[in-house]
Design a protein around this motif. Structure first.
Motif, mmCIF file in Angstrom:
data_model
loop_
_atom_site.group_PDB
_atom_site.id
_atom_site.type_symbol
_atom_site.label_atom_id
_atom_site.label_comp_id
_atom_site.label_asym_id
_atom_site.label_seq_id
_atom_site.Cartn_x
_atom_site.Cartn_y
_atom_site.Cartn_z
ATOM 1 N N VAL A 104 0.844 -1.205 0.000
ATOM 2 C CA VAL A 104 0.000 0.000 0.000
ATOM 3 C C VAL A 104 0.875 1.250 0.000
ATOM 4 O O VAL A 104 0.591 2.217 -0.724
ATOM 5 N N ALA A 105 1.945 1.247 0.775
ATOM 6 C CA ALA A 105 2.843 2.402 0.807
ATOM 7 C C ALA A 105 3.451 2.662 -0.570
ATOM 8 O O ALA A 105 3.545 3.817 -1.009
ATOM 9 N N GLU A 106 3.857 1.606 -1.267
ATOM 10 C CA GLU A 106 4.403 1.768 -2.618
ATOM 11 C C GLU A 106 3.343 2.287 -3.578
ATOM 12 O O GLU A 106 3.642 3.101 -4.462
ATOM 13 N N CYS A 107 2.118 1.847 -3.411
ATOM 14 C CA CYS A 107 1.019 2.330 -4.251
ATOM 15 C C CYS A 107 0.793 3.826 -4.012
ATOM 16 O O CYS A 107 0.647 4.603 -4.960
ATOM 17 N N ILE A 108 0.790 4.236 -2.754
ATOM 18 C CA ILE A 108 0.630 5.656 -2.426
ATOM 19 C C ILE A 108 1.783 6.468 -2.999
ATOM 20 O O ILE A 108 1.582 7.554 -3.563
ATOM 21 N N GLU A 109 2.979 5.946 -2.893
ATOM 22 C CA GLU A 109 4.150 6.636 -3.449
ATOM 23 C C GLU A 109 4.019 6.770 -4.971
ATOM 24 O O GLU A 109 4.316 7.824 -5.537
ATOM 25 N N TYR A 110 3.574 5.715 -5.638
ATOM 26 C CA TYR A 110 3.358 5.760 -7.087
ATOM 27 C C TYR A 110 2.351 6.861 -7.423
ATOM 28 O O TYR A 110 2.574 7.655 -8.348
ATOM 29 N N ARG A 146 1.527 9.493 -5.644
ATOM 30 C CA ARG A 146 2.123 10.800 -5.361
ATOM 31 C C ARG A 146 3.079 11.215 -6.480
ATOM 32 O O ARG A 146 3.037 12.340 -6.969
ATOM 33 N N ASP A 147 3.921 10.283 -6.914
ATOM 34 C CA ASP A 147 4.913 10.587 -7.947
ATOM 35 C C ASP A 147 4.288 10.867 -9.312
ATOM 36 O O ASP A 147 4.920 11.480 -10.166
ATOM 37 N N HIS A 148 3.059 10.406 -9.513
ATOM 38 C CA HIS A 148 2.382 10.602 -10.798
ATOM 39 C C HIS A 148 1.194 11.561 -10.687
ATOM 40 O O HIS A 148 0.311 11.568 -11.547
ATOM 41 N N ASP A 149 1.168 12.354 -9.627
ATOM 42 C CA ASP A 149 0.109 13.358 -9.392
ATOM 43 C C ASP A 149 -1.291 12.746 -9.449
ATOM 44 O O ASP A 149 -2.227 13.351 -9.969
ATOM 45 N N ILE A 150 -1.431 11.561 -8.916
ATOM 46 C CA ILE A 150 -2.726 10.881 -8.850
ATOM 47 C C ILE A 150 -3.323 11.161 -7.472
ATOM 48 O O ILE A 150 -2.670 10.941 -6.451
ATOM 49 N N THR A 151 -4.543 11.670 -7.471
ATOM 50 C CA THR A 151 -5.188 12.019 -6.199
ATOM 51 C C THR A 151 -6.375 11.129 -5.874
ATOM 52 O O THR A 151 -6.970 11.244 -4.807
ATOM 53 N N SER A 152 -6.719 10.244 -6.789
ATOM 54 C CA SER A 152 -7.854 9.354 -6.564
ATOM 55 C C SER A 152 -7.539 7.974 -7.132
ATOM 56 O O SER A 152 -7.002 7.862 -8.240
ATOM 57 N N ILE A 153 -7.851 6.953 -6.354
ATOM 58 C CA ILE A 153 -7.626 5.579 -6.798
ATOM 59 C C ILE A 153 -8.832 4.750 -6.381
ATOM 60 O O ILE A 153 -9.297 4.841 -5.251
ATOM 61 N N LYS A 212 -3.041 -0.778 -13.214
ATOM 62 C CA LYS A 212 -4.112 -0.667 -14.199
ATOM 63 C C LYS A 212 -5.402 -1.334 -13.739
ATOM 64 O O LYS A 212 -6.444 -1.138 -14.338
ATOM 65 N N ALA A 213 -5.342 -2.100 -12.643
ATOM 66 C CA ALA A 213 -6.558 -2.680 -12.057
ATOM 67 C C ALA A 213 -7.383 -1.591 -11.360
ATOM 68 O O ALA A 213 -8.505 -1.844 -10.933
ATOM 69 N N PHE A 214 -6.816 -0.399 -11.259
ATOM 70 C CA PHE A 214 -7.471 0.711 -10.578
ATOM 71 C C PHE A 214 -7.754 1.855 -11.545
ATOM 72 O O PHE A 214 -7.014 2.057 -12.503
ATOM 73 N N LYS A 215 -8.785 2.621 -11.240
ATOM 74 C CA LYS A 215 -9.032 3.896 -11.919
ATOM 75 C C LYS A 215 -8.159 4.910 -11.193
ATOM 76 O O LYS A 215 -8.326 5.133 -9.997
ATOM 77 N N LEU A 216 -7.243 5.488 -11.898
ATOM 78 C CA LEU A 216 -6.314 6.451 -11.316
ATOM 79 C C LEU A 216 -6.607 7.833 -11.894
ATOM 80 O O LEU A 216 -6.626 8.006 -13.111
ATOM 81 N N GLU A 217 -6.824 8.785 -11.039
ATOM 82 C CA GLU A 217 -7.108 10.154 -11.514
ATOM 83 C C GLU A 217 -6.263 11.159 -10.748
ATOM 84 O O GLU A 217 -5.948 11.004 -9.627
#
Length: 113
Positions: free
Chosen positions: A25-31, A33-40, A108-113
């Motif tokens: 989960v921490a790596e997912c949050i970091e990803y 953050r690094d890609h300016d994604i605010t919603s998953i 890609k299993a998630f909607k990332l915005e």
């Protein structure tokens, strides 16, 4: 009909299992953050695929056929009479492999915005 709840976790040594989950989960949050994604949010098809996988692993297991906290049934609590698949019954290495595939695929299993 079995219902699934989640997220599921590989069964086993709890501290080791939790350590992996927290790291993932921490790596997912970091990803994000690094890609300016605010919603998953999990994609519907990914949820269904995971639910089907969890149900297939639990099919025909005695632990899912008896009334217990593991199957969601508690006759002492009103409304707790519907059986669910409450645990991921696969191995820890398989669980981690599936999770790692999601992260390697850039979530890609998630909607990332």
């Amino acid at each position: 009909m079995f219902m699934s709840i989640g997220p599921h976790q590989a069964y086993g040594n709890i501290p080791r299992s939790i350590e992996y989950a927290v790291g993932w989960v921490a790596e997912c949050i970091e990803y994000c953050r690094d890609h300016d994604i605010t919603s998953i949010e999990a994609r519907d098809e990914a949820v269904q695929e995971w639910t089907d996988h969890v149900h297939a692993l639990g099919k025909n297991l005695l632990s899912n056929k008896v009334d217990s906290w593991m199957s969601g049934v508690n006759r002492n609590v009103a409304g707790k009479d519907k059986r669910i698949v409450a645990r991921y019954m696969g191995s820890s290495p398989d669980f981690r492999k599936r999770c790692n595939e999601v992260s390697k695929d850039h979530y890609k299993a998630f909607k990332l915005e």
